[in-house]
Write an enzyme that holds these catalytic residues in place. Structure first.
Site, PDB file in Angstrom:
ATOM      1  N   GLU A 115       0.089  -0.717  15.375  1.00 28.04           N
ATOM      2  CA  GLU A 115      -0.738   0.580  15.320  1.00 28.04           C
ATOM      3  C   GLU A 115      -1.749   0.918  16.436  1.00 28.04           C
ATOM      4  O   GLU A 115      -2.024   1.808  16.838  1.00 28.04           O
ATOM      5  CB  GLU A 115      -1.556   0.568  13.820  1.00 28.04           C
ATOM      6  CG  GLU A 115      -2.358   1.717  13.731  1.00 28.04           C
ATOM      7  CD  GLU A 115      -3.477   1.700  12.552  1.00 28.04           C
ATOM      8  OE1 GLU A 115      -3.155   0.904  11.551  1.00 28.04           O
ATOM      9  OE2 GLU A 115      -4.385   2.283  12.638  1.00 28.04           O
ATOM     10  N   HIS A 161       5.275  -6.686   7.640  1.00 30.13           N
ATOM     11  CA  HIS A 161       4.759  -7.732   8.028  1.00 30.13           C
ATOM     12  C   HIS A 161       5.004  -8.805   7.059  1.00 30.13           C
ATOM     13  O   HIS A 161       3.906  -9.536   6.309  1.00 30.13           O
ATOM     14  CB  HIS A 161       3.376  -8.135   8.493  1.00 30.13           C
ATOM     15  CG  HIS A 161       3.377  -7.152  10.090  1.00 30.13           C
ATOM     16  ND1 HIS A 161       2.192  -6.510  10.514  1.00 30.13           N
ATOM     17  CD2 HIS A 161       4.089  -7.037  11.002  1.00 30.13           C
ATOM     18  CE1 HIS A 161       2.647  -6.123  11.596  1.00 30.13           C
ATOM     19  NE2 HIS A 161       3.661  -6.439  12.169  1.00 30.13           N
ATOM     20  N   CYS A 172       0.814  -1.179   0.070  1.00 30.84           N
ATOM     21  CA  CYS A 172       0.099   0.040   0.038  1.00 30.84           C
ATOM     22  C   CYS A 172       0.792   1.072   0.074  1.00 30.84           C
ATOM     23  O   CYS A 172       2.138   1.163   0.136  1.00 30.84           O
ATOM     24  CB  CYS A 172      -1.040  -0.034   1.068  1.00 30.84           C
ATOM     25  SG  CYS A 172       0.187  -0.215   2.819  1.00 30.84           S
TER      26      CYS A 172
HETATM   27  S1  SF4 Z   1      -3.170   3.574   6.732  1.00 29.73           S
HETATM   28 FE1  SF4 Z   1      -2.193   1.453   6.652  1.00 29.73          FE
HETATM   29  S2  SF4 Z   1      -3.042   0.368   4.949  1.00 29.73           S
HETATM   30 FE2  SF4 Z   1      -3.582   2.654   4.525  1.00 29.73          FE
HETATM   31  S3  SF4 Z   1      -1.974   3.245   3.311  1.00 29.73           S
HETATM   32 FE3  SF4 Z   1      -1.331   3.688   5.369  1.00 29.73          FE
HETATM   33  S4  SF4 Z   1       0.030   1.984   6.061  1.00 29.73           S
HETATM   34 FE4  SF4 Z   1      -1.359   1.258   4.142  1.00 29.73          FE
END
Ligand code: SF4
Length: 275
Positions: free
Chosen positions: A126, A40, A12
């Site tokens: 997180e 991960h 992402c």
């Molecule tokens: S919030 Fe999490 S899933 Fe979304 S872009 Fe950022 S790291 Fe990636």
């Protein structure tokens, strides 16, 4: 066998950014450490280690102020950030801007006197970071959550699925008089789940690629599994040929910390399978 591979899969935005920042740091500085594995994904993290990025779990392992420390995309608690600053190490903060946004909302709720409820996995980095911003007047959502406060603020983990979030909000609502919600679920998560579901509906089986330690991959797998037979694989090595007997259509999706090369290897392998 027809292969449907999700367009919204693999790294992402936040993960790509963290990797880019780590690579830049490697070029510029001598001793580079990542606070926890950068992503991960075991194979990818092993590659990074070969390139010289060392992993530490505890900031007390940093003995020298010449060290450079990368904060991964999940972010960290403000108390740990303060300790790092005090140590005088060089900090590369790769907290995803969307996670940072969630941290700021949590901080705002705390300042406004709300009891903060975080909806997410309790052991996820997180979520631990978000709780750090919420302070003592906070809890992680659970089915039987006991609330001593009637004025709550609710913030989801960025990679949570909407169904889970709706359910949590519905459960909490009758227990409170005031609820302030910040929807911090990341767009990438939403697109990924939507597309995985659309593919799962039209195929015979689904393969979900990503680390077994990746929460968002595991969630994608569980969602796909509730529609079609699905397999969570870390790499092409985990695939068993007998899964494909009589299979005409196979779907592929991958978590946010799965490199494109791992997805491509699975696609190539499947192209050569005879069913
Ligand atoms: S919030 Fe999490 S899933 Fe979304 S872009 Fe950022 S790291 Fe990636």
């Amino acid at each position: 066998m027809k292969i449907y591979c999700a367009r919204h899969s693999g790294f992402c935005f936040g993960v790509k950014r963290a990797i880019r920042m780590a690579m830049d740091a490697m070029q510029k500085y001598k001793s580079v450490y990542s606070l926890g594995p950068l992503i991960h994904n075991r194979d990818f993290v092993a590659e990074l280690e070969k390139k010289g990025i060392r992993i530490i779990e505890d900031i007390n392992e940093l003995k020298n102020s010449d060290y450079t420390v990368i904060i991964r995309s999940h972010g960290i608690k403000p108390t740990i950030l303060a300790k790092l600053k005090k140590k005088g190490v060089n900090i590369i903060d790769a907290t995803c801007p969307k996670v940072r946004r969630a941290q700021l909302y949590v901080e705002k709720l705390k300042q406004e006197g709300y009891f903060v409820v975080i909806v997410g996995e309790k052991d996820h980095p997180e979520v631990r970071g978000l709780l750090g911003y919420a302070g003592e007047n906070s809890a992680i959502y659970s089915e039987g959550i006991e609330l001593k406060h009637r004025k709550i603020g609710v913030v989801p983990q960025t990679t949570l699925d909407f169904e889970h979030f709706y359910h949590a909000v519905k459960t909490l609502l009758p227990k409170v008089t005031e609820m302030k919600i910040y929807n911090t679920i990341c767009d990438e998560t939403i697109l990924r789940i939507k597309e995985a579901l659309a593919i799962a509906r039209k195929v015979d089986i689904m393969l979900v690629i990503g680390g077994k330690n990746s929460a968002n991959t595991t969630r994608l797998y569980q969602i796909c599994k509730s529609f079609k037979p699905a397999y969570h694989i870390e790499s092409v090595k985990d695939i068993k040929k007998n899964w494909f007997k009589g299979v005409k259509r196979v779907g592929i999706t991958a978590g946010a910390s799965t490199p494109d090369e791992q997805i491509a290897k699975v696609v190539n392998y499947l192209k050569n399978i005879k069913t």
